[in-house]
Write a protein that holds these residues in place. Structure first.
Motif, PDB file in Angstrom:
ATOM      1  N   HIS A 153      -9.688  -2.109   8.442  1.00  0.00           N
ATOM      2  CA  HIS A 153      -9.038  -1.100   7.622  1.00  0.00           C
ATOM      3  C   HIS A 153      -9.518   0.290   8.429  1.00  0.00           C
ATOM      4  CE1 HIS A 153      -6.577  -3.332   5.211  1.00  0.00           C
ATOM      5  NE2 HIS A 153      -7.894  -4.102   4.998  1.00  0.00           N
TER       6      HIS A 153
ATOM      7  N   TYR B 121      -4.946 -14.014  14.487  1.00  0.00           N
ATOM      8  CA  TYR B 121      -3.638 -14.235  14.719  1.00  0.00           C
ATOM      9  C   TYR B 121      -3.153 -13.863  16.120  1.00  0.00           C
ATOM     10  CZ  TYR B 121      -2.371  -9.170  13.908  1.00  0.00           C
ATOM     11  OH  TYR B 121      -2.343  -7.734  14.006  1.00  0.00           O
TER      12      TYR B 121
ATOM     13  N   ASN C  62       6.739 -12.605   2.359  1.00  0.00           N
ATOM     14  CA  ASN C  62       7.094 -11.016   2.034  1.00  0.00           C
ATOM     15  C   ASN C  62       8.207 -10.769   2.629  1.00  0.00           C
ATOM     16  OD1 ASN C  62       7.187  -8.266   2.001  1.00  0.00           O
ATOM     17  ND2 ASN C  62       5.071  -8.081   2.630  1.00  0.00           N
TER      18      ASN C  62
ATOM     19  N   GLY D 112       0.147  -5.636  -4.117  1.00  0.00           N
ATOM     20  CA  GLY D 112      -0.454  -5.655  -2.890  1.00  0.00           C
ATOM     21  C   GLY D 112       0.297  -5.935  -1.440  1.00  0.00           C
ATOM     22  N   GLY D 113       1.488  -6.282  -1.637  1.00  0.00           N
ATOM     23  CA  GLY D 113       2.091  -6.464  -0.155  1.00  0.00           C
ATOM     24  C   GLY D 113       1.563  -7.253   0.673  1.00  0.00           C
TER      25      GLY D 113
ATOM     26  N   GLY E 136       3.435   1.105  10.718  1.00  0.00           N
ATOM     27  CA  GLY E 136       2.490   0.046  10.364  1.00  0.00           C
ATOM     28  C   GLY E 136       1.215   0.444  10.035  1.00  0.00           C
TER      29      GLY E 136
ATOM     30  N   ARG F 240      -3.392  -8.383   0.452  1.00  0.00           N
ATOM     31  CA  ARG F 240      -3.765  -9.475  -0.601  1.00  0.00           C
ATOM     32  C   ARG F 240      -4.785 -10.400  -0.020  1.00  0.00           C
ATOM     33  NH1 ARG F 240       2.326 -10.001  -1.737  1.00  0.00           N
ATOM     34  NH2 ARG F 240       2.702  -9.088  -3.648  1.00  0.00           N
TER      35      ARG F 240
ATOM     36  N   PRO G  87       0.707  -1.313  -0.179  1.00  0.00           N
ATOM     37  CA  PRO G  87       0.047  -0.086  -0.112  1.00  0.00           C
ATOM     38  C   PRO G  87       0.797   1.400   0.036  1.00  0.00           C
ATOM     39  CG  PRO G  87      -0.345  -1.027   2.081  1.00  0.00           C
ATOM     40  CD  PRO G  87       0.411  -2.301   1.060  1.00  0.00           C
TER      41      PRO G  87
ATOM     42  N   LEU H 133      10.488  -1.160   1.084  1.00  0.00           N
ATOM     43  CA  LEU H 133      11.239  -2.081   1.744  1.00  0.00           C
ATOM     44  C   LEU H 133      11.720  -1.728   3.233  1.00  0.00           C
ATOM     45  CD1 LEU H 133      13.376  -3.329  -1.086  1.00  0.00           C
ATOM     46  CD2 LEU H 133      11.091  -4.002  -0.748  1.00  0.00           C
TER      47      LEU H 133
ATOM     48  N   ASN I 294       9.480  -8.399   3.326  1.00  0.00           N
ATOM     49  CA  ASN I 294       9.694  -7.074   4.364  1.00  0.00           C
ATOM     50  C   ASN I 294       9.197  -7.456   5.809  1.00  0.00           C
ATOM     51  OD1 ASN I 294       9.693  -5.530   2.101  1.00  0.00           O
ATOM     52  ND2 ASN I 294       8.112  -3.930   2.820  1.00  0.00           N
TER      53      ASN I 294
END
Ligand SMILES: Cc1cc2nc3c(=O)[nH]c(=O)nc-3n(C[C@H](O)[C@H](O)[C@H](O)COP(=O)(O)OP(=O)(O)OC[C@H]3O[C@@H](n4cnc5c(N)ncnc54)[C@H](O)[C@@H]3O)c2cc1C
Length: 482
Positions: free
Chosen positions: A65, A365, A410, A43-44, A457, A47, A17, A261, A412
């Motif tokens: 979001h 998570y 990813n 999308g990083g 973040g 997705r 994003p 990154l 990152n």
């Protein structure tokens, strides 16, 4: 015919994003911009994929979001014309407690006050001004470091925000339940809740519940980044997928390059260009704890004991303030908590495109030590069962990712850190380096635009937008309004 690389004015590495936001902001000024993305889709961390069973669409990373829907930059873009639609759950957040009790937070500030009993007066005192001024305050909170447009509200936010979450919530709230709710918000920081400045996360996220809501994207989070990518291409921008940039030799010199990154990857790609001293400063950047995630395909909705929890978009599990604080502290001590703080999103309750008819998806998570390869499957299921007995029987299948799976997915997510670096006191402001302009690396033409820059973040694109502003000013003499 492909345009030669030399014909582009600027390059972005990574299409998360922030990379997309930066590319859009540059393309809006008429620049020819090219994005390189390692994966086959844009999308990083935003997705959506059928991770478990056909027809079950799971958000691989971001799911909820408030920061995207409230982003001062995204809100200037015609993303709805490119397919982005927000869905607001009946209740943005719920915090289930023992014996079927729960704190239910509504988007309506007044309705929420009516639910908070003897804490309602102090909840009003703490949040009302921020909620009322959020439209303007968010530009200060998410913008470049500068004199704020609303200094008094910003000073108040800074004053309360600098406390630890534990201290602020126990001095403001009498009820264990309200303290627990505030802790659940602050624990998004992934920092021990007795640390200074963790209250700022509770304040900002708590304000966003009422000022923006905590929506999900119809069809899945990918529709946010797909809308950004489609808008970017409509401006003439080019995206090259499936291209993992290993070194700056792959990109023409003399043009600005924006890294979506983290510092570790920037150093490895630009090793030749970055002087040794700067390299070691960037390599000293700290990464935070990792994440263990389970996506479930369910035969029916989660049987939450508290009926109203069934209508909440997001749930924070983990019990009292003390319990949540303990589990977050343990993560920093290298311990896999037996009773972790668990984040839950139940999108298919509100978006029927996420699962086959009558079936459901569940996103969950918890935090784990950086670099962990351990499973937390049973611990997460136990926490859900605690508030929804019988949950196990609704599971059709599950897909899990440990912290190092995230890094593999990813690059990152170093060691599974989903925020592009620890959001501790030093790195809350000095990300990745303590500088007035943190987006411009002290190397010609090189910029960083990822969540490793302020405001950190989350899906909001403000790191990318702020970095693009810096590129426009420094490289092209274009000054965007603040
Ligand atoms: C499990 C999880 C849950 C989350 N939940 C939420 C949530 O609910 N709400 C929220 O707002 N945020 C959430 N986040 C955080 C959010 O996803 C990130 O903060 C955000 O995606 C950061 O955006 P970014 O553009 O800085 O980087 P990223 O999104 O990480 O994008 C970086 C991109 O660069 C690409 N790339 C990497 N290396 C190279 C290379 N060498 N060459 C080319 N391309 C490369 C990657 O493939 C990736 O596409 C969550 C993240 C995770 C993992």
């Amino acid at each position: 015919m492909e345009k030669p690389l030399s014909s582009f004015d600027a390059f972005v590495i990574g299409s998360g994003p922030n990379g997309l936001a930066a590319a859009v902001a540059l393309a809006q000024q008429g620049l020819a911009v090219k994005i390189f993305e390692a994966k086959d889709t844009v999308g990083g961390g935003t997705r959506t994929l059928e991770l478990t069973e056909p027809g079950f669409k799971h958000d691989i990373c971001s799911a909820v979001h408030p920061t995207a829907a409230g982003s001062p930059f995204f809100n200037t873009l015609p993303l709805h014309k490119f397919g982005l639609e927000w869905i607001h759950p009946d209740y943005p957040v719920a915090h289930p407690l023992e014996h079927g009790e729960a704190v239910i937070i509504e988007k309506s500030f007044e309705n929420t006050l009516n639910r908070l009993g003897k804490d309602s007066k102090n909840y009003r005192k703490l949040f009302k001004e921020f909620v009322d001024s959020w439209k303007y305050l968010s530009r200060d909170a998410f913008g470049n470091l500068r004199v704020p447009n609303h200094p008094l509200s910003m000073m108040r936010l800074g004053w309360y925000g600098m406390f630890s979450s534990n201290l602020l919530s126990s001095s403001f709230f009498d009820l264990e339940s309200t303290r627990a709710y505030f802790s659940g918000l602050s624990a998004h920081s992934i920092i021990p809740l007795e640390n200074a400045f963790t209250a700022s996360f509770g304040l900002i996220l708590g304000t966003s519940v009422h000022s923006v809501g905590w929506p999900i994207a119809k069809g899945g989070s990918h529709s946010i980044t797909q809308a950004l990518a489609d808008f970017f291409e409509s401006l003439g921008g080019k995206i090259q997928l499936g291209t993992h940039i290993e070194s700056l030799d792959e990109i023409p010199t003399g043009k600005p390059i924006l890294f979506d990154l983290t510092p570790q990857q920037v150093v490895s790609i630009a090793e030749q260009q970055i002087p040794e001293k700067l390299r070691s400063r960037l390599l000293n950047y700290n990464y935070g704890p990792g994440t263990f995630k389970i996506d479930f395909a369910l035969s029916e909705p989660v049987p939450w004991l508290n009926e109203e929890c069934r209508k909440a978009g997001t749930l924070h599990l983990g019990g009292s303030m003390e319990e949540i604080a303990r589990s977050e502290r343990e993560v920093w001590q290298g311990i896999h908590s037996e009773k972790p703080y668990v984040l839950i999103s139940q999108p298919s309750i509100f978006d029927d495109s996420r699962a086959p008819q009558g079936k459901h998806t569940l996103w969950s998570y918890c935090h784990v030590p950086n670099g962990s390869t351990e499973t937390m499957e049973q611990q997460i299921i136990n926490q859900i069962e605690r508030y929804a007995p019988g949950f196990r029987d609704t599971i059709i299948s599950a897909s899990t990712m440990h912290a190092m799976d995230f890094e593999k997915y990813n690059p990152n997510y170093i060691g599974g850190d989903i925020n592009g670096g620890a959001q501790n006191l030093k790195q809350l402001f000095g990300r990745p380096l303590l500088k007035w302009n943190p987006y411009k690396l002290p190397v010609k033409n090189l910029y960083i635009c990822s969540s490793s820059t302020p405001p950190g973040g989350g899906v909001h694109g403000m790191c990318g937008f702020n970095a693009a502003k810096s590129v426009l000013k420094n490289e092209f003499g274009i000054k965007l309004p603040v």
